[in-house]
Design a protein around this motif. Structure first.
Motif, mmCIF file in Angstrom:
data_model
loop_
_atom_site.group_PDB
_atom_site.id
_atom_site.type_symbol
_atom_site.label_atom_id
_atom_site.label_comp_id
_atom_site.label_asym_id
_atom_site.label_seq_id
_atom_site.Cartn_x
_atom_site.Cartn_y
_atom_site.Cartn_z
ATOM 1 N N MET A 200 84.538 43.774 -55.405
ATOM 2 C CA MET A 200 85.031 43.521 -56.520
ATOM 3 C C MET A 200 85.847 44.749 -57.158
ATOM 4 S SD MET A 200 81.311 41.753 -58.135
ATOM 5 C CE MET A 200 82.541 41.223 -60.007
ATOM 6 N N PRO A 201 87.092 44.427 -57.583
ATOM 7 C CA PRO A 201 88.099 45.832 -57.979
ATOM 8 C C PRO A 201 87.236 45.951 -59.415
ATOM 9 C CG PRO A 201 89.397 43.584 -57.954
ATOM 10 C CD PRO A 201 88.040 43.209 -57.199
ATOM 11 N N CYS A 202 87.660 47.307 -59.825
ATOM 12 C CA CYS A 202 87.317 47.572 -61.065
ATOM 13 C C CYS A 202 88.439 47.850 -61.701
ATOM 14 C CB CYS A 202 86.224 48.932 -61.149
ATOM 15 S SG CYS A 202 85.933 49.389 -62.537
ATOM 16 N N SER A 203 89.065 46.993 -62.566
ATOM 17 C CA SER A 203 90.355 47.366 -63.161
ATOM 18 C C SER A 203 90.237 48.121 -64.301
ATOM 19 C CB SER A 203 90.669 45.809 -63.602
ATOM 20 O OG SER A 203 90.834 44.954 -62.562
ATOM 21 N N SER A 204 91.324 48.778 -64.852
ATOM 22 C CA SER A 204 91.314 49.833 -65.686
ATOM 23 C C SER A 204 92.381 49.564 -66.558
ATOM 24 C CB SER A 204 91.117 51.332 -65.191
ATOM 25 O OG SER A 204 92.210 51.486 -64.384
ATOM 26 N N PHE A 205 92.326 49.494 -67.874
ATOM 27 C CA PHE A 205 93.679 49.794 -68.780
ATOM 28 C C PHE A 205 93.806 51.208 -69.316
ATOM 29 C CE2 PHE A 205 91.408 45.434 -69.207
ATOM 30 C CZ PHE A 205 92.549 44.539 -69.258
#
Length: 398
Positions: A200-205
């Protein structure tokens, strides 16, 4: 929650917000894949002999050989018993190749699997996105509650299906909210680096402050990288930030992200990361000679053209010089030129960013904290430690 879980199927999910309550919206995953079969048969006649059909037999007059029947589309499937046999060893850490070989031995050979080894491998990889260890979603929820005790403005939202499996999670710290109020003019959204044991990718803003420092503005875990998942993440993230949309955003070149941003943030200027486009050049210029010169000319054309007219002329000449008219990747790039060519985008503020190097520059802070074997609670906990260390370092530098 006053609802009948028996009315939900396994592809539905419910939302748990930061007040530990379930939202009423129930979402279904749509399967838009359609299969079409071409029923035409084009036979070839012998030039020296006239061929005629004298009789048609509709019934099979012989049995299919077991070793080849499983390769027919109508016969291939990963049965339930095989699914169970594949999932158990995978949870134990056995590699897919050995896992499949074990299943073949148990069934007396690959011809008895009922599908191809590739089907087995695809199922193993796909199942990792759905199968969570017992209590993982609840453990993550408990961790977020612990964080909220220390940070009352901490926001989180967890999506789970009707049997408690995690689908998506979004969280935003109070310091992220404060930073976003001042620095929401240009941000990066990155899904390309961090993954856990479930892939599961950990997306970041990520944004940039007045000291030209990278600042974290929110995080998300995603089980799917499709349009609906991106729309959910964007809407949840914006809800945490008072529904204030960023002025501009940089992402990878992804059709699902493009569609989601256009719907959720229609007034936000969307730009593709130029580095990711440049990194694909060697592949899509395969066979072009001299390839190094062709790559250098492409980059110069994109970055050094000072007017739209100059870029258009150089593009036409470039495509003709290297005979790229039939290469669809270049045709699609040109159709989306307003999202990546500098001359179409320089009028907007980007804080000096042409790519997602801001988010990529933060990755070094996670090295040593997080591994691919981390379960969800450990993953997020270690992620929090890395973010805290980065924040403390920034305070020391100020």
């Amino acid at each position: 929650m006053a609802s009948d879980d028996s009315l939900l199927n396994e592809y539905e999910w419910v939302d748990v917000d930061s007040h530990d309550s379930f939202n009423n919206d129930v979402h279904l995953d749509d399967d838009d894949d359609e299969e079409e079969a071409d029923g035409e048969y084009h036979g070839e006649a012998n030039d020296d002999e006239e061929q005629r059909i004298s009789k048609v037999v509709h019934d099979h007059n012989h049995d299919l050989h077991p070793s080849v029947s499983c390769l027919m589309a109508g016969h291939m499937s990963v049965c339930n018993s095989l699914k169970r046999d594949l999932v158990a060893p995978d949870r134990s850490g056995i590699r897919p190749s050995k896992n499949i070989r074990l299943a073949e031995v148990q069934r007396g050979g690959p011809q008895n699997l009922g599908c191809t080894p590739k089907d087995c491998r695809n199922y193993i990889l796909k199942s990792r996105n759905f199968e969570m260890q017992e209590g993982d979603a609840q453990s993550l929820l408990n961790l977020f509650r612990e964080i909220q005790v220390k940070d009352r403005e901490f926001f989180y939202s967890i999506d789970v299906d009707n049997i408690g499996r995690l689908r998506n999670a979004v969280w935003v710290h109070s310091r992220c909210k404060a930073a976003y109020e001042q620095f929401h003019d240009a941000i990066c959204f990155d899904t390309t680096y961090l993954v856990n044991r479930y892939n599961m990718p950990c997306s970041s803003f990520v944004g940039i402050n007045h000291h030209r420092q990278s600042i974290l503005l929110g995080c998300a875990l995603m089980s799917h990288e499709d349009i609906d998942s991106y729309k959910l993440v964007f809407r949840t993230w914006l809800d945490a930030l008072g529904n204030v949309h960023p002025d501009a955003i940089i992402t990878d070149q992804c059709q699902s992200i493009k569609v989601a941003i256009a719907e959720v943030m229609p007034n936000t200027i969307h730009r593709y990361c130029i580095w990711h486009i440049f990194s694909k050049l060697p592949v899509y210029l395969s066979g072009v000679r001299p390839s190094k010169i062709a790559c250098a000319e492409f980059k110069s054309m994109v970055l050094d053209s000072i007017t739209v007219e100059v870029f258009e002329r150089k593009w036409t000449e470039y495509i003709a010089r290297y005979s790229l008219h039939t290469r669809n990747w270049f045709n699609k790039l040109y159709s989306e030129k307003e999202k990546w060519v500098h001359v179409y985008l320089y009028v907007y503020f980007w804080g000096g960013m042409l790519s997602m190097q801001r988010s990529e520059g933060m990755h070094a802070f996670f090295d040593g904290y997080i591994t691919r074997q981390s379960n969800l609670r450990i993953f997020v906990h270690q992620y929090e430690l890395a973010i805290r260390a980065k924040h403390e370092k920034e305070l020391e530098e100020e």
